[in-house]
Design a protein around this motif. Sequence first.
Motif, PDB file in Angstrom:
ATOM      1  N   LEU A   1       0.927  -1.118  -0.024  1.00 21.95           N
ATOM      2  CA  LEU A   1       0.034   0.155   0.015  1.00 21.95           C
ATOM      3  C   LEU A   1       0.985   1.421   0.105  1.00 21.95           C
ATOM      4  CD1 LEU A   1      -2.805  -0.668   2.459  1.00 21.95           C
ATOM      5  CD2 LEU A   1      -2.865  -0.799  -0.026  1.00 21.95           C
TER       6      LEU A   1
ATOM      7  N   THR B   1       0.489   4.025  -3.101  1.00 21.25           N
ATOM      8  CA  THR B   1      -0.075   5.344  -2.630  1.00 21.25           C
ATOM      9  C   THR B   1       1.102   6.451  -2.760  1.00 21.25           C
ATOM     10  OG1 THR B   1       0.511   4.738  -0.314  1.00 21.25           O
ATOM     11  CG2 THR B   1      -1.624   4.585  -0.764  1.00 21.25           C
TER      12      THR B   1
ATOM     13  N   TRP C   1       2.081   6.909  -6.961  1.00 24.00           N
ATOM     14  CA  TRP C   1       0.972   7.457  -7.709  1.00 24.00           C
ATOM     15  C   TRP C   1       0.953   8.932  -7.369  1.00 24.00           C
ATOM     16  CZ3 TRP C   1       0.930   5.861 -12.265  1.00 24.00           C
ATOM     17  CH2 TRP C   1       1.041   4.480 -12.771  1.00 24.00           C
ATOM     18  N   THR C   2       0.981   8.942  -6.019  1.00 20.11           N
ATOM     19  CA  THR C   2       0.853  10.359  -5.351  1.00 20.11           C
ATOM     20  C   THR C   2       1.663  11.471  -6.103  1.00 20.11           C
ATOM     21  OG1 THR C   2      -0.330   9.843  -3.532  1.00 20.11           O
ATOM     22  CG2 THR C   2       0.546  12.109  -3.545  1.00 20.11           C
TER      23      THR C   2
ATOM     24  N   THR D   1       0.772  -1.098  -9.669  1.00 19.77           N
ATOM     25  CA  THR D   1      -0.383  -1.036  -9.444  1.00 19.77           C
ATOM     26  C   THR D   1      -1.146  -2.609  -9.650  1.00 19.77           C
ATOM     27  OG1 THR D   1      -0.654   0.867 -11.111  1.00 19.77           O
ATOM     28  CG2 THR D   1      -2.714  -0.314 -10.621  1.00 19.77           C
TER      29      THR D   1
ATOM     30  N   LYS E   1       5.981   8.297   5.708  1.00 26.32           N
ATOM     31  CA  LYS E   1       5.962   7.025   5.339  1.00 26.32           C
ATOM     32  C   LYS E   1       6.062   6.062   6.348  1.00 26.32           C
ATOM     33  CE  LYS E   1       9.778   7.459   2.531  1.00 26.32           C
ATOM     34  NZ  LYS E   1      10.599   6.765   1.495  1.00 26.32           N
TER      35      LYS E   1
ATOM     36  N   ALA F   1       2.535   6.230   7.735  1.00 24.60           N
ATOM     37  CA  ALA F   1       1.465   5.554   6.829  1.00 24.60           C
ATOM     38  C   ALA F   1       1.625   4.152   6.709  1.00 24.60           C
ATOM     39  CB  ALA F   1       1.752   6.045   5.611  1.00 24.60           C
TER      40      ALA F   1
ATOM     41  N   TYR G   1      -1.249   1.244   7.832  1.00 27.91           N
ATOM     42  CA  TYR G   1      -1.550   0.372   6.953  1.00 27.91           C
ATOM     43  C   TYR G   1      -1.441  -1.074   7.411  1.00 27.91           C
ATOM     44  CZ  TYR G   1      -1.425   3.902   2.948  1.00 27.91           C
ATOM     45  OH  TYR G   1      -1.432   4.732   2.057  1.00 27.91           O
TER      46      TYR G   1
END
Length: 234
Positions: free
Chosen positions: A100, A104, A107-108, A136, A206, A209, A213
């Motif tokens: 995850l 995230t 692509w952010t 992805t 990070k 996050a 997660y």
Amino acid sequence: MKTFTNFRRPVTYGAILVFYVMSAFFQKFLKFESNNTGRTLAQFKPFYFTGVNFGVQTLFLCTAVLDELLQILTPKTKLQKSIQYVRHVTFSTIVFPCTLLVVTVFWTIWHIDRELIFPKALDDFYPAWLNHTMHTFILVPLVIEVAFSQTVDKYHVLERSLLGLLAFAGTYQTIYFFIYIRHGIWLYPIYGVLNWMQRIVFVLIKVIACTLYHYVGVALLTRNKTRPEPQKLL
């Protein structure tokens, strides 16, 4: 029909594993030396977090296939329980939170300025389908594992998995900074436009996050499950 149902899960994991192996094999034929960005990628390929995560996912898939087959052929044996435990530990400790994080963060930053994470120069030799495989498609094993977890035997919450995750992340980040100190190269360009305070804040974000997660992953895997008494596997 019953036989097909029994083998549905190992076949699913096995198909993804084959795709992963083929993707990794395909990368061996990429002409990384076509530009400076490519040469950097070729030289330090094992140290990119995306690649590390992809490798851990591949090992997880191997464990999942073996566990599913053992559940069919020799269920409830010491070997099967041990393999299943390794599968759960790997998934909750590294695979779920780190995957995850990769998706995230990548692509952010990509949508803000792709030159900071995946420069256009890489498009000369790195195909779009492989980019999506690494950033992805890696979500697919997570969805499948969480969905199939409803039929997995109950197991106790892995209290030490967060410590394992933090140890894994700390080790990688140490190696990442060592590469810069030793070679003067930032593997991900975003670090080059940040000062040291911003880099530290970025790393802390990070870590936070990843921790969140991790808790989400454990909650999903253990939903509607009661916590049994710890059992010795060996």
